[in-house]
Design a protein around this motif. Structure first.
Motif, PDB file in Angstrom:
ATOM      1  N   ALA A   1       3.148  -5.588  -6.278  1.00  0.00           N
ATOM      2  CA  ALA A   1       2.780  -5.026  -4.972  1.00  0.00           C
ATOM      3  C   ALA A   1       4.060  -4.838  -4.169  1.00  0.00           C
ATOM      4  N   PRO A   2       4.186  -3.697  -3.523  1.00  0.00           N
ATOM      5  CA  PRO A   2       5.404  -3.452  -2.746  1.00  0.00           C
ATOM      6  C   PRO A   2       5.421  -4.274  -1.455  1.00  0.00           C
ATOM      7  N   LEU A   3       6.611  -4.700  -1.068  1.00  0.00           N
ATOM      8  CA  LEU A   3       6.827  -5.317   0.241  1.00  0.00           C
ATOM      9  C   LEU A   3       7.352  -4.197   1.126  1.00  0.00           C
ATOM     10  N   VAL A   4       6.560  -3.816   2.116  1.00  0.00           N
ATOM     11  CA  VAL A   4       6.874  -2.648   2.934  1.00  0.00           C
ATOM     12  C   VAL A   4       7.230  -3.093   4.345  1.00  0.00           C
ATOM     13  N   LEU A   5       8.354  -2.567   4.837  1.00  0.00           N
ATOM     14  CA  LEU A   5       8.828  -2.881   6.179  1.00  0.00           C
ATOM     15  C   LEU A   5       9.122  -1.570   6.898  1.00  0.00           C
ATOM     16  N   ASP A   6       8.460  -1.358   8.022  1.00  0.00           N
ATOM     17  CA  ASP A   6       8.613  -0.120   8.797  1.00  0.00           C
ATOM     18  C   ASP A   6       8.356   1.113   7.944  1.00  0.00           C
ATOM     19  N   GLY A   7       7.339   1.042   7.088  1.00  0.00           N
ATOM     20  CA  GLY A   7       6.950   2.181   6.276  1.00  0.00           C
ATOM     21  C   GLY A   7       7.797   2.419   5.040  1.00  0.00           C
ATOM     22  N   ARG A   8       8.785   1.549   4.795  1.00  0.00           N
ATOM     23  CA  ARG A   8       9.657   1.713   3.628  1.00  0.00           C
ATOM     24  C   ARG A   8       9.628   0.454   2.774  1.00  0.00           C
ATOM     25  N   PRO A   9       9.496   0.632   1.449  1.00  0.00           N
ATOM     26  CA  PRO A   9       9.527  -0.552   0.591  1.00  0.00           C
ATOM     27  C   PRO A   9      10.931  -1.160   0.549  1.00  0.00           C
ATOM     28  N   PHE A  10      10.983  -2.481   0.623  1.00  0.00           N
ATOM     29  CA  PHE A  10      12.275  -3.175   0.548  1.00  0.00           C
ATOM     30  C   PHE A  10      12.276  -4.237  -0.544  1.00  0.00           C
ATOM     31  N   GLY A  11      11.166  -4.393  -1.219  1.00  0.00           N
ATOM     32  CA  GLY A  11      11.078  -5.376  -2.284  1.00  0.00           C
ATOM     33  C   GLY A  11       9.737  -5.279  -2.984  1.00  0.00           C
ATOM     34  N   VAL A  12       9.568  -6.139  -3.971  1.00  0.00           N
ATOM     35  CA  VAL A  12       8.341  -6.139  -4.769  1.00  0.00           C
ATOM     36  C   VAL A  12       7.914  -7.583  -4.994  1.00  0.00           C
ATOM     37  N   LEU A  13       6.620  -7.802  -4.866  1.00  0.00           N
ATOM     38  CA  LEU A  13       6.036  -9.093  -5.191  1.00  0.00           C
ATOM     39  C   LEU A  13       5.416  -8.961  -6.587  1.00  0.00           C
ATOM     40  N   LYS A  14       5.671  -9.917  -7.453  1.00  0.00           N
ATOM     41  CA  LYS A  14       5.255  -9.823  -8.853  1.00  0.00           C
ATOM     42  C   LYS A  14       4.418 -11.044  -9.225  1.00  0.00           C
ATOM     43  N   ALA A  15       3.312 -10.797  -9.918  1.00  0.00           N
ATOM     44  CA  ALA A  15       2.486 -11.880 -10.472  1.00  0.00           C
ATOM     45  C   ALA A  15       2.404 -11.668 -11.984  1.00  0.00           C
ATOM     46  N   VAL A  16       2.451 -12.766 -12.723  1.00  0.00           N
ATOM     47  CA  VAL A  16       2.459 -12.697 -14.182  1.00  0.00           C
ATOM     48  C   VAL A  16       1.339 -13.566 -14.743  1.00  0.00           C
ATOM     49  N   ASN A  17       0.610 -13.039 -15.708  1.00  0.00           N
ATOM     50  CA  ASN A  17      -0.359 -13.775 -16.517  1.00  0.00           C
ATOM     51  C   ASN A  17      -1.439 -14.485 -15.704  1.00  0.00           C
ATOM     52  N   ARG A  18      -2.449 -13.727 -15.333  1.00  0.00           N
ATOM     53  CA  ARG A  18      -3.612 -14.356 -14.709  1.00  0.00           C
ATOM     54  C   ARG A  18      -4.230 -15.306 -15.718  1.00  0.00           C
ATOM     55  N   HIS A  19      -4.669 -16.451 -15.243  1.00  0.00           N
ATOM     56  CA  HIS A  19      -5.227 -17.479 -16.130  1.00  0.00           C
ATOM     57  C   HIS A  19      -6.464 -16.956 -16.861  1.00  0.00           C
ATOM     58  N   ASN A  20      -6.420 -16.918 -18.178  1.00  0.00           N
ATOM     59  CA  ASN A  20      -7.533 -16.576 -19.068  1.00  0.00           C
ATOM     60  C   ASN A  20      -8.116 -15.179 -18.901  1.00  0.00           C
TER      61      ASN A  20
END
Length: 169
Positions: free
Chosen positions: A23-42
């Motif tokens: 999911a993008p981290l958006v600040l003032d309408g512009r992405p500045f980073g990304v949040l990442k999740a790995v391997n949902r349980h089961n």
């Protein structure tokens, strides 16, 4: 199986990757980073996970923006404090010069209130300068109930420029 998956960048060391969510981290309408999740349980990530993760990313971006603003405010506050100390030092220097001039000086407003009085002028009254500030000049300095006759202060305010007069006795 996604062709965009690059184990060197997207992987976690030796761990097997079953599913990823970004999911993008958006600040003032512009992405500045990304949040990442790995391997949902089961299981794999579903639409509800995506919606929740997008909400978490938005909250994280807001928190980061708030932290940045707090940091900016701290810097601005430090600059203001440094400016305040510099201004205070200048004020103290000017006050020292004003107080130690051999000529009797005072500053008043258009309604005859004393704004500043130097020590040379207050020697005649026996009071500290700060005790005279705010009082009417004709009362505090000349012990009168009304402005002095032919007051040069009023003449200067009326003319809107410097005035002078010589008087011999």
């Amino acid at each position: 199986g996604d062709p965009h998956f690059n184990p060197a960048c997207d992987g976690i060391g030796e761990r097997a990757i079953r599913s990823l969510l970004f999911a993008p981290l958006v600040l003032d309408g512009r992405p500045f980073g990304v949040l990442k999740a790995v391997n949902r349980h089961n299981a794999a990530f579903d639409d509800a996970d995506c919606d929740l993760f997008a909400l978490i990313a938005a909250q994280a971006a807001d928190a980061l923006q708030s932290a940045r603003q707090v940091q900016r405010l701290k810097v601005i506050n430090a600059d203001l404090e440094a400016g305040r100390w510099e201004l205070l030092g200048s004020r103290n220097t000017l006050r020292s010069l004003f107080d130690n001039l051999p000529a009797a000086l005072y500053i008043i407003d258009s309604e005859y209130h004393l704004l500043a009085v130097n020590r040379t002028r207050t020697h005649r009254t026996g009071l500290e300068p700060r005790r005279l500030v705010g009082q009417l000049c004709y009362q505090a300095l000349f012990n009168r109930t009304a402005p002095c006759k032919d007051c040069r202060v009023q003449e200067t305010f009326t003319a809107g420029r410097s005035t002078q007069r010589s008087e011999r006795r």
